[in-house]
Scaffold this motif. Structure first.
Motif, PDB file in Angstrom:
ATOM      1  N   GLY A 477       0.826  -1.230   0.003  1.00 48.45           N
ATOM      2  CA  GLY A 477      -0.215  -0.078  -0.035  1.00 48.45           C
ATOM      3  C   GLY A 477       0.867   1.328  -0.082  1.00 48.45           C
ATOM      4  O   GLY A 477       0.396   2.228   0.084  1.00 48.45           O
ATOM      5  N   THR A 516       4.962   4.492   5.812  1.00 49.78           N
ATOM      6  CA  THR A 516       4.412   3.734   7.023  1.00 49.78           C
ATOM      7  C   THR A 516       4.700   4.412   8.471  1.00 49.78           C
ATOM      8  O   THR A 516       4.212   4.208   9.361  1.00 49.78           O
ATOM      9  CB  THR A 516       4.786   2.464   7.004  1.00 49.78           C
ATOM     10  OG1 THR A 516       6.418   2.318   7.268  1.00 49.78           O
ATOM     11  CG2 THR A 516       4.280   1.763   5.908  1.00 49.78           C
ATOM     12  N   ASN A 541       2.310  -2.286   9.714  1.00 46.44           N
ATOM     13  CA  ASN A 541       1.159  -2.071   8.990  1.00 46.44           C
ATOM     14  C   ASN A 541       0.433  -0.692   9.849  1.00 46.44           C
ATOM     15  O   ASN A 541       0.049  -0.835  10.888  1.00 46.44           O
ATOM     16  CB  ASN A 541       0.253  -3.256   8.948  1.00 46.44           C
ATOM     17  CG  ASN A 541      -0.840  -2.627   8.174  1.00 46.44           C
ATOM     18  OD1 ASN A 541      -1.267  -1.586   7.792  1.00 46.44           O
ATOM     19  ND2 ASN A 541      -1.210  -3.783   7.274  1.00 46.44           N
ATOM     20  N   ARG A 544      -3.808  -0.459   7.338  1.00 43.95           N
ATOM     21  CA  ARG A 544      -4.454  -0.440   6.093  1.00 43.95           C
ATOM     22  C   ARG A 544      -4.634  -1.614   5.546  1.00 43.95           C
ATOM     23  O   ARG A 544      -3.929  -2.709   5.960  1.00 43.95           O
ATOM     24  CB  ARG A 544      -3.555   0.587   5.089  1.00 43.95           C
ATOM     25  CG  ARG A 544      -2.236   0.040   5.028  1.00 43.95           C
ATOM     26  CD  ARG A 544      -1.516   0.549   4.091  1.00 43.95           C
ATOM     27  NE  ARG A 544      -0.985   2.216   4.333  1.00 43.95           N
ATOM     28  CZ  ARG A 544      -0.075   2.601   4.059  1.00 43.95           C
ATOM     29  NH1 ARG A 544       0.827   2.406   3.391  1.00 43.95           N
ATOM     30  NH2 ARG A 544       0.080   3.870   4.401  1.00 43.95           N
ATOM     31  N   VAL A 593      -6.666   1.244  -1.217  1.00 44.01           N
ATOM     32  CA  VAL A 593      -6.348   1.256   0.057  1.00 44.01           C
ATOM     33  C   VAL A 593      -7.489   1.740   0.950  1.00 44.01           C
ATOM     34  O   VAL A 593      -7.849   2.668   0.652  1.00 44.01           O
ATOM     35  CB  VAL A 593      -4.965   2.243  -0.087  1.00 44.01           C
ATOM     36  CG1 VAL A 593      -4.435   2.165   1.301  1.00 44.01           C
ATOM     37  CG2 VAL A 593      -4.038   1.882  -1.019  1.00 44.01           C
ATOM     38  N   LYS A 594      -7.346   1.036   2.090  1.00 41.27           N
ATOM     39  CA  LYS A 594      -8.618   1.198   2.931  1.00 41.27           C
ATOM     40  C   LYS A 594      -7.958   1.252   4.520  1.00 41.27           C
ATOM     41  O   LYS A 594      -6.766   0.597   4.620  1.00 41.27           O
ATOM     42  CB  LYS A 594      -9.498   0.055   3.092  1.00 41.27           C
ATOM     43  CG  LYS A 594     -10.361   0.078   1.749  1.00 41.27           C
ATOM     44  CD  LYS A 594     -11.780  -1.048   2.111  1.00 41.27           C
ATOM     45  CE  LYS A 594     -12.277  -1.269   0.786  1.00 41.27           C
ATOM     46  NZ  LYS A 594     -13.441  -2.268   0.737  1.00 41.27           N
ATOM     47  N   GLU A 595      -8.371   1.879   5.276  1.00 46.22           N
ATOM     48  CA  GLU A 595      -7.874   2.292   6.433  1.00 46.22           C
ATOM     49  C   GLU A 595      -9.370   1.918   7.404  1.00 46.22           C
ATOM     50  O   GLU A 595     -10.239   2.656   7.259  1.00 46.22           O
ATOM     51  CB  GLU A 595      -7.199   3.382   6.937  1.00 46.22           C
ATOM     52  CG  GLU A 595      -5.910   3.581   6.409  1.00 46.22           C
ATOM     53  CD  GLU A 595      -5.106   4.763   6.605  1.00 46.22           C
ATOM     54  OE1 GLU A 595      -5.359   5.319   7.566  1.00 46.22           O
ATOM     55  OE2 GLU A 595      -3.919   5.097   6.052  1.00 46.22           O
ATOM     56  N   THR A 600      -9.534   4.818   1.464  1.00 45.72           N
ATOM     57  CA  THR A 600      -8.587   6.392   1.583  1.00 45.72           C
ATOM     58  C   THR A 600      -8.026   6.748   0.361  1.00 45.72           C
ATOM     59  O   THR A 600      -7.516   7.924   0.409  1.00 45.72           O
ATOM     60  CB  THR A 600      -7.761   6.087   3.050  1.00 45.72           C
ATOM     61  OG1 THR A 600      -6.841   5.014   2.590  1.00 45.72           O
ATOM     62  CG2 THR A 600      -8.456   5.950   4.326  1.00 45.72           C
TER      63      THR A 600
END
Length: 621
Positions: A477, A516, A541, A544, A593-595, A600
């Protein structure tokens, strides 16, 4: 004799004897005839006087009219008589008859030396019109009474008018400049000179002198105008040297050159600076001494000394060795596999100061080099603080069907990235860590895509490594800042479509940024048995998840007929297929890409592949 007794008779007094007895007694008037004659005589005298006055006035008026445009008689310019001449006549006579008398020429003197000066040497010439104007002023100024008095005085005693001279600009200065070659003396400060055997000698200074051209020119011109002759002293400007006593500087320089300077290190050297080299480095600069007077300060040229010390610095420097780590997935910790080793460097500034002190400060002329330890960028003890605690991205590709040389290049290329640690915020560059691709590093010739075709080149197969590194970055990501697809579809990188990345140093690169907040450790693994290459990115991580949307295909283009190429590495009659026919295609892959389950970022990776025919190698060996 009978004496008479009679008294003599008195005569009457004359007129001048007669005195009145009383104030009211008036003498009798003269006879008429005598008075008439007296009046006539007085009238005649009056007329005569009047006539004389009239004649005198007329004469004066005539004389004034005649002198109105003439020089008064009796006026001389030096020995030239200009009396009674008009302006034009006076100018002609002056031009013809005036000369500067030889006995009135000047002499310039300086000490016991003398130089004769002709007025022409300083550009002097008679100003004829100005001189005539000066002569014309005599007896022509003021009111009539004043003019008449001055004219009468000039007629009786004459008048000498000084000539007026003009001076050619620059003539006197040029004349004096020529004289300056004999008189002028340059100012010279005392200085030092190295003699035989590097002995320091003092060259004494001398005062300077030069003609003050302007002041001497003015004095000469003034004397020429006065026609006084005689001697004119040359006006001299003198200057004293600032540097006179160099005994202290002499001693300092002699101390600098007293012997060699030796530089030492525990496991290198020694290095010697000979006195002859120190002499080449020597710099003398004017400065103010302790007593306020000027002197010379002796030092060593920092440019030469720095170049010398930097050569030594390169010899004694030891690069630090960074620790290398592997991630123990079972324990979830970093394990050092190569211990860090401190390096060292030379403190160049301190070394220069020590050399200067040894040269000027005393008898100790051996200098231990100031070596400074250099800490590794990554030491063993840094491991726990790197934030590398889990797998955050992995990429896998297959290279089944590759030639032995291609497999060799994949192994050597992947090895360059095994153990690389990317700091937070750092941009990873594939070409930077890959370095030079040469046979000396273990690469072999293999097939690469070049333009619209393929060819053999050292390092063929490295795009397998870059494509695998791209896939790991995709699933980690991290933002990908540079990625280039291949011009054609390559079987090694499918499926899925659109997940390849080509490189060609230095123009074409693969780059991504570590966002990161922690370090990322790259580990690579080549499984020759299963024909797979794996890139693993370890770090932390940030919460995400990554999903793939695609690949989405569009605009297919049919491929052409197969291509056969001779290959001298294959036995004659042997045929090997190295590329498989593929249609041209546009492919789009989206990375989501997700959080915390919320999208996001959505990144787009677009690839346009040209149609690609099958390629066969035909043996000619």
């Amino acid at each position: 004799m009978t004496r008479s007794t009679a008294r003599p008779q008195r005569q009457p007094p004359t007129e001048w004897q007669t005195r009145p007895l009383r104030r009211d007694v008036v003498p009798p008037p003269a006879p008429p005839a005598r008075r008439s004659r007296s009046l006539a005589w007085e009238a005649t005298l009056a007329l005569l006087a009047l006539a004389i006055v009239v004649a005198g006035v007329a004469t004066l008026l005539f004389l004034e009219m005649w002198l109105a445009d003439r020089i008064v008689p009796g006026v001389y310019v030096w020995d030239v008589d200009l009396g009674g001449l008009t302006r034009e006549e006076a100018a002609e006579r002056l031009a013809a008859d005036f000369y500067y008398p030889a006995d009135r020429h000047l002499t310039l003197r300086h000490g016991d030396r003398a130089w004769p000066v002709d007025p022409a040497d300083v550009g002097a010439s008679l100003g004829v019109q100005a001189t005539v104007d000066s002569a014309m002023l005599v007896g022509h100024s003021g009111n009539l009474s004043a003019r008449l008095r001055e004219q009468g005085a000039v007629l009786l005693k004459s008048r000498l008018v000084m000539p007026v001279f003009a001076f050619q600009p620059g003539a006197a200065e040029m004349f004096l400049s020529e004289m300056g070659r004999e008189i002028n003396r340059p100012l010279q400060n005392a200085t030092l000179r190295l003699g035989d055997g590097l002995q320091v000698e003092v060259i004494p200074g001398q005062s300077g002198q030069e003609i003050d051209v302007q002041a001497t020119s003015l004095a000469l011109q003034q004397r020429v105008r006065q026609m006084a002759g005689g001697e004119v002293p040359v006006v001299i400007r003198e200057s004293e040297p600032l540097l006179t006593d160099l005994s202290a500087a002499q001693a300092r320089v002699q101390a600098i050159l007293a012997g060699p300077i030796t530089l030492t290190a525990p496991d290198a050297g020694p290095w010697t600076i000979a006195p002859e080299t120190l002499a080449e480095w020597l710099i003398l600069r004017p400065t103010t001494g302790a007593d306020g007077g000027a002197t010379l300060a002796a030092s060593l040229d920092p440019g030469h000394a720095t170049a010398f010390v930097q050569e030594i610095a390169a010899q004694v420097a030891i690069s630090p060795t960074n620790a290398e780590f592997r991630f123990d997935e079972g324990a979830g910790v970093l394990v050092p596999v190569v211990d860090s080793v401190p390096g060292r460097s030379l403190d160049v500034t301190a070394t220069l100061s020590l050399i200067e002190s040894a040269a000027t400060g005393g008898h100790e002329r051996t200098v231990p080099l100031p070596l400074v330890p250099v800490r590794p960028a990554l030491a063993n003890e840094d491991g726990p603080a790197l934030g590398i605690v889990e797998l955050i991205g992995e990429g896998v590709t297959r290279f089944a069907g590759s030639t032995a040389s291609r497999v060799q290049n994949i192994i050597v290329g992947a090895r360059q990235f095994d153990g690389v640690i990317v700091a937070p915020g750092e941009e990873f560059s594939f070409n930077h860590y890959l370095g030079e691709v040469t046979a000396e590093k273990g690469y072999e010739e293999g097939i690469i895509i070049w333009g619209n075709t393929t060819r053999a080149d050292v390092g063929g197969g490295l795009c397998q490594v870059s494509s695998t590194a791209f896939r790991a970055a995709f699933w980690a990501g991290v933002p990908v800042t540079e990625r280039w697809p291949h011009a054609f579809r390559v079987a090694y990188y499918e499926p899925p479509l659109g997940m390849d990345a080509t490189i060609y140093s230095p123009q074409v690169d693969l780059k991504w940024v570590n966002d990161t907040g922690h370090h990322i450790l790259i580990e690579t693994a080549v499984d020759e048995a299963n024909k797979t290459l794996t890139f693993r990115y370890y770090g932390t991580n940030p919460g995400r998840t990554v999903e793939i949307d695609g690949p989405h295909e569009a605009n297919p283009v049919a491929h052409g007929p197969a291509v056969y190429r001779d290959d001298p590495t294959l036995t004659k009659g042997e045929t090997r297929q190295i590329e498989w026919a593929k249609d041209g295609l546009d492919v789009t892959v989206y990375r989501v890409v997700k959080e915390n389950g919320v999208e996001t970022r959505r990144d787009t990776f677009f690839s346009r592949y040209r149609p690609w025919q099958a390629v066969f190698l035909v043996g000619t060996k």
